[in-house]
Each structure stands twice: as structure tokens, then as C-alpha cells.
Design a protein around this motif. Structure first.
Motif, mmCIF file in Angstrom:
data_model
loop_
_atom_site.group_PDB
_atom_site.id
_atom_site.type_symbol
_atom_site.label_atom_id
_atom_site.label_comp_id
_atom_site.label_asym_id
_atom_site.label_seq_id
_atom_site.Cartn_x
_atom_site.Cartn_y
_atom_site.Cartn_z
ATOM 1 N N UNK A 11 1.041 -1.061 -0.212
ATOM 2 C CA UNK A 11 -0.416 -0.373 0.187
ATOM 3 C C UNK A 11 0.806 1.536 -0.151
ATOM 4 N N UNK A 12 1.209 1.867 -1.281
ATOM 5 C CA UNK A 12 1.444 2.974 -1.569
ATOM 6 C C UNK A 12 3.153 2.822 -1.782
ATOM 7 N N UNK A 13 3.397 1.233 -1.638
ATOM 8 C CA UNK A 13 5.075 1.614 -1.995
ATOM 9 C C UNK A 13 5.443 0.471 -3.518
ATOM 10 N N UNK A 14 6.974 0.294 -3.673
ATOM 11 C CA UNK A 14 6.825 -0.575 -4.766
ATOM 12 C C UNK A 14 7.824 -0.522 -4.457
ATOM 13 N N UNK A 15 8.532 -2.558 -4.499
ATOM 14 C CA UNK A 15 9.956 -2.853 -3.502
ATOM 15 C C UNK A 15 10.544 -3.482 -4.786
ATOM 16 N N UNK A 16 11.583 -3.958 -4.032
ATOM 17 C CA UNK A 16 12.060 -5.020 -5.710
ATOM 18 C C UNK A 16 13.127 -4.860 -6.392
ATOM 19 N N UNK A 17 13.244 -5.674 -7.388
ATOM 20 C CA UNK A 17 14.495 -5.260 -8.590
ATOM 21 C C UNK A 17 14.294 -4.443 -9.178
ATOM 22 N N UNK A 18 14.729 -3.057 -8.636
ATOM 23 C CA UNK A 18 14.678 -2.077 -8.844
ATOM 24 C C UNK A 18 16.048 -1.291 -9.768
ATOM 25 N N UNK A 19 16.722 -2.259 -10.393
ATOM 26 C CA UNK A 19 18.062 -2.342 -11.147
ATOM 27 C C UNK A 19 18.510 -3.063 -12.256
ATOM 28 N N UNK A 20 18.430 -2.952 -13.748
ATOM 29 C CA UNK A 20 18.557 -4.309 -14.506
ATOM 30 C C UNK A 20 19.728 -3.138 -15.164
ATOM 31 N N UNK A 21 19.656 -4.800 -15.915
ATOM 32 C CA UNK A 21 20.891 -4.386 -16.927
ATOM 33 C C UNK A 21 20.090 -4.141 -18.681
ATOM 34 N N UNK A 22 20.310 -3.036 -19.620
ATOM 35 C CA UNK A 22 19.459 -2.537 -20.597
ATOM 36 C C UNK A 22 19.312 -3.735 -21.222
ATOM 37 N N UNK A 41 5.507 5.226 -5.807
ATOM 38 C CA UNK A 41 6.721 5.450 -6.896
ATOM 39 C C UNK A 41 7.777 4.630 -6.400
ATOM 40 N N UNK A 42 9.247 4.479 -7.467
ATOM 41 C CA UNK A 42 10.089 4.539 -7.087
ATOM 42 C C UNK A 42 11.185 4.552 -8.632
ATOM 43 N N UNK A 43 12.592 4.945 -8.081
ATOM 44 C CA UNK A 43 13.456 4.964 -9.584
ATOM 45 C C UNK A 43 13.872 3.564 -10.042
ATOM 46 N N UNK A 44 13.428 3.063 -10.670
ATOM 47 C CA UNK A 44 14.103 2.034 -11.854
ATOM 48 C C UNK A 44 15.215 2.290 -12.459
ATOM 49 N N UNK A 45 15.991 1.862 -11.988
ATOM 50 C CA UNK A 45 17.200 1.845 -13.052
ATOM 51 C C UNK A 45 18.116 1.383 -14.127
#
Length: 142
Positions: A60-71, A132-136
Motif C-alpha cells: 500500500x503506496x510502496x514499490x520494492x524489489x528488483x529496481x536495477x536491471x541490465x539494458x 513511485x520508485x526509481x528504476x535504474x
């Protein structure tokens, strides 16, 4: 001398033959549909091309997990662990379907070059409440 089958026996044999033909047609149709599905999946996924799977949890109102992946091609797999429906997608791109609590879904984000993106939930005020979450996306090494 063999006795010719009675009309009743002939009708029975004809009915059995019809059932066999119908069964064979149904089996053939199921096989054809299966082949079409496999071809469609291979066409959509590039026939085994490398797809990076990023797994995230939506609370509820958060996003977590794999937030960095390869192009490259990225598929986002999300599990809603919250108490209310959520979805997730990338700003300016694809967004997944709404997921009720406990459900999992996926959305293909397409080819992503290196950079920082924002994941968000687009249900009513969820983004404003911090979902919201930054996704790199980083360049491939090597």
C-alpha cells in the motif's frame, strides 16, 4: 455364410464412426490451437531472445524489489502484497493491469536503454501518496 448386420447394428456402427471422427477433429483442433499459441508466444518474446525479468512487490503506496536491471528488453513482474488494488508501469510507457491483493501480473516494458526511469501506480491518488520508485537500467558489462 456371414449374416449381414441388422439396421440397428449398422446405425450403431455409423454412430460410433461419427464419434471417432468428431473426437479426431476435436483433437486436431486442440493441437492446432496449441501450435498457434506457441508460435504467438515465440513471436511476442522474440523466439527465446533475452528478456530481463524484474520482480517487484506492490504494497500500500510502496514499490520494492528488483529496481536495477541490465539494458535490453525488460519484463516487470509485480505481486500485490497490499490490502487494496494496485498496478505498476513506467512513466511515459507501458502500465500493467490492476491487481487485487494477492495477485501477480506482468507488463513488458520493451527495450530500455541505460538510464533512470520511474515506476508508479496510476490508480487515483496512489502516486501522490508515494507509490513511485526509481528504476535504474545499467549498460551491459563486458
Amino acid at each position: 455364410m456371414t449374416k449381414a448386420p441388422s439396421r440397428r447394428e449398422q446405425r450403431f456402427q455409423q454412430a460410433q464412426a461419427r464419434k471417432r471422427r468428431q473426437t479426431m477433429l476435436a483433437a486436431g483442433a486442440v493441437l492446432l490451437v496449441g501450435i498457434i499459441v506457441v508460435i504467438g508466444v515465440l513471436a511476442l518474446t522474440g523466439g527465446g531472445s533475452d528478456v530481463t525479468i524484474a520482480r517487484v512487490t506492490l504494497d500500500d503506496y510502496t514499490i520494492a524489489g528488483d529496481l536495477e536491471v541490465t539494458a535490453g528488453e525488460v519484463e516487470l513482474v509485480a505481486l500485490n502484497v497490499g490490502k487494496i488494488p494496485h498496478n505498476v508501469g513506467i512513466k511515459g510507457g507501458a502500465i500493467g493491469t490492476d491487481l487485487r491483493p494477492g495477485l501477480e501480473g506482468s507488463v513488458n516494458l520493451g527495450e530500455l536503454p541505460p538510464g533512470t526511469y520511474q515506476l508508479f501506480c496510476d490508480i487515483s491518488d496512489h502516486e501522490d501518496r508515494g507509490m513511485v520508485a526509481n528504476f535504474t537500467v545499467v549498460a551491459e558489462s563486458g
